[in-house]
Enzyme design. Structure first.
Site, mmCIF file in Angstrom:
data_model
loop_
_atom_site.group_PDB
_atom_site.id
_atom_site.type_symbol
_atom_site.label_atom_id
_atom_site.label_comp_id
_atom_site.label_asym_id
_atom_site.label_seq_id
_atom_site.Cartn_x
_atom_site.Cartn_y
_atom_site.Cartn_z
ATOM 1 N N GLN A 226 47.923 36.998 32.259
ATOM 2 C CA GLN A 226 46.897 36.050 31.797
ATOM 3 C C GLN A 226 45.603 36.170 32.587
ATOM 4 O OE1 GLN A 226 48.494 32.063 31.552
ATOM 5 N NE2 GLN A 226 50.157 32.684 30.197
ATOM 6 N N HIS A 228 44.199 33.995 34.831
ATOM 7 C CA HIS A 228 43.406 32.790 35.122
ATOM 8 C C HIS A 228 43.276 32.788 36.649
ATOM 9 C CE1 HIS A 228 43.690 31.151 31.099
ATOM 10 N NE2 HIS A 228 45.000 31.338 31.108
ATOM 11 N N SER A 255 45.212 39.108 29.317
ATOM 12 C CA SER A 255 45.295 38.337 28.074
ATOM 13 C C SER A 255 44.522 37.027 28.040
ATOM 14 C CB SER A 255 46.769 38.067 27.742
ATOM 15 O OG SER A 255 47.399 37.429 28.828
ATOM 16 N N GLU A 256 44.129 36.472 29.201
ATOM 17 C CA GLU A 256 43.469 35.146 29.165
ATOM 18 C C GLU A 256 42.471 35.018 30.311
ATOM 19 O OE1 GLU A 256 46.390 31.980 28.943
ATOM 20 O OE2 GLU A 256 47.667 33.143 27.597
ATOM 21 N N LEU A 257 41.591 35.985 30.430
ATOM 22 C CA LEU A 257 40.756 36.023 31.638
ATOM 23 C C LEU A 257 39.746 34.886 31.732
ATOM 24 C CD1 LEU A 257 39.835 37.498 34.228
ATOM 25 C CD2 LEU A 257 38.282 38.839 32.812
#
Ligand code: XIL
Length: 345
Positions: A226, A228, A255-257
């Site tokens: 991800q 984060h 996938s979720e920077l």
């Protein structure tokens, strides 16, 4: 209220050439040698400012919430995919692909499954049907899915307990992957988790799980990390994480920077914006070293800072304004976007 509204109106009437203050950038999707994604809600795709910027800059779309079970699965077992349809239609109109997010997540189960929890056979049928129902609707349209999201405890001690594990056992992950593969044999199937850079023990447990799944023949094609992260994350952690994750040979999706600038971290950051660029550079360089056929792409977890979950109470954080992504609230490319272009080139 009034004061806030007035401030917003003022800043929105900045001269049209205010963009010059930051400098212009080429479309980001044209500089990355891999697909570049952005997460969104369905409402934003009908906002002209959001949609023009997203379509110009990004080549892939992820639903931030409305393809998750909490929205999709109704109490009677039926599926509500109106908003998913809307986002998929937007993506197709604009030549973007879609990454499906997410089918099975410890954080969301729902009344329908809770009621079935004493009947393992019916539960398993419903589990398989849910996956088949959601994926089936987008067969041939959504090429990849996060099948299982966040399976590992944060401290890396093992699998997180959840309803899926309680009723189906540890193999709930393998069962989900098999169901997903049957639903759309062409789709690329991912398992996705967070803090894989921050907590090496969590990464080790996660990668061990993946190795076991692969050894057992599970149809698993990719790993989502991800990402984060905080701007001040210790240098080197991201590089080792990406290298370790890639060593399994599967596709790797950043996938979720988002890169948080918040200053109420456990360790306050001295130069948040400089650290943010350094952290982004480390990530992009490490990803560049992953073999091209394993780079599934990079997804930003919001278009503009004002769209970010880190600026909502849902982000689980305080309401100190954050600036974790590449465009500011007026849609202007920030210096971080320029740093992105420089690092990818
Ligand atoms: C978050 C969304 O950003 C929020 O809008 C939503 O309310 C809750 O979920 N890990 C994930 C994402 O896999 O789905 C989460 O997204 C962020 C953390």
């Amino acid at each position: 209220m009034l004061a806030g509204g007035a401030a917003l109106a003022l800043s929105q009437s900045l001269p049209a050439d205010a963009e010059a203050a930051y400098g212009d950038i080429p479309p980001l999707k044209s500089v990355t040698p891999y697909p570049l994604g952005v997460a969104t809600s369905a409402t934003k795709v009908s906002d002209p400012a959001w949609s023009a910027l997203a379509a110009r800059q990004f080549s892939r779309l992820t639903a931030e919430w409305e393809m998750k079970m909490e929205y999709v699965l109704q109490a009677d077992g039926s599926l509500k995919l109106d908003r998913a349809d809307k986002m998929v239609a937007f993506a197709r109109r604009n030549g973007m692909t879609v990454h499906g997010h997410t089918l099975i997540w410890y954080a969301q189960d729902g009344e329908y499954f809770q009621k079935l929890s004493a009947k393992p056979d019916a539960f398993l049928n419903a589990y398989v049907d849910y996956i088949a129902g959601v994926m089936g609707r987008y067969k041939g349209v959504i090429p990849s899915w996060d099948v299982v999201n966040e399976p590992i405890w944060n401290d890396g001690r093992g699998l997180r307990p959840c309803l899926w594990q309680k009723v189906l056992g540890d193999d709930y992950i393998g069962l989900a992957l098999e169901a997903a593969h049957r639903a759309d044999p062409q789709a690329l199937l991912f398992i996705n988790d967070y803090n894989l850079e921050l907590t090496p023990k969590k990464r080790a447990t996660f990668l061990k799980l993946i190795e076991t799944l692969l050894k057992n023949g599970a149809p698993l094609h990719g790993i989502g990390t991800q990402t984060h992260i905080d701007a001040g994350i210790t240098p080197g952690l991201i590089r080792s994480a990406i290298a370790d994750i890639a060593s399994l040979g599967l596709k790797v999706h950043i996938s979720e920077l988002d890169i948080s600038l918040r200053e109420d971290h456990p360790t306050p950051v001295a130069q948040p914006r400089i650290d943010q660029v350094r952290t982004l550079n480390e990530l992009l360089e490490a990803y560049q070293d992953v073999p091209a056929n394993q780079r599934y792409g990079l997804t930003m977890w919001a278009l503009r800072d004002s769209d970010s979950w880190l600026n909502t109470p849902q982000g689980g954080k305080s309401l100190i304004p954050d600036e974790p992504v590449l465009f500011d609230r007026l849609g202007r490319p920030k210096p971080l976007a320029q740093a992105f272009v420089n690092a990818v080139k």
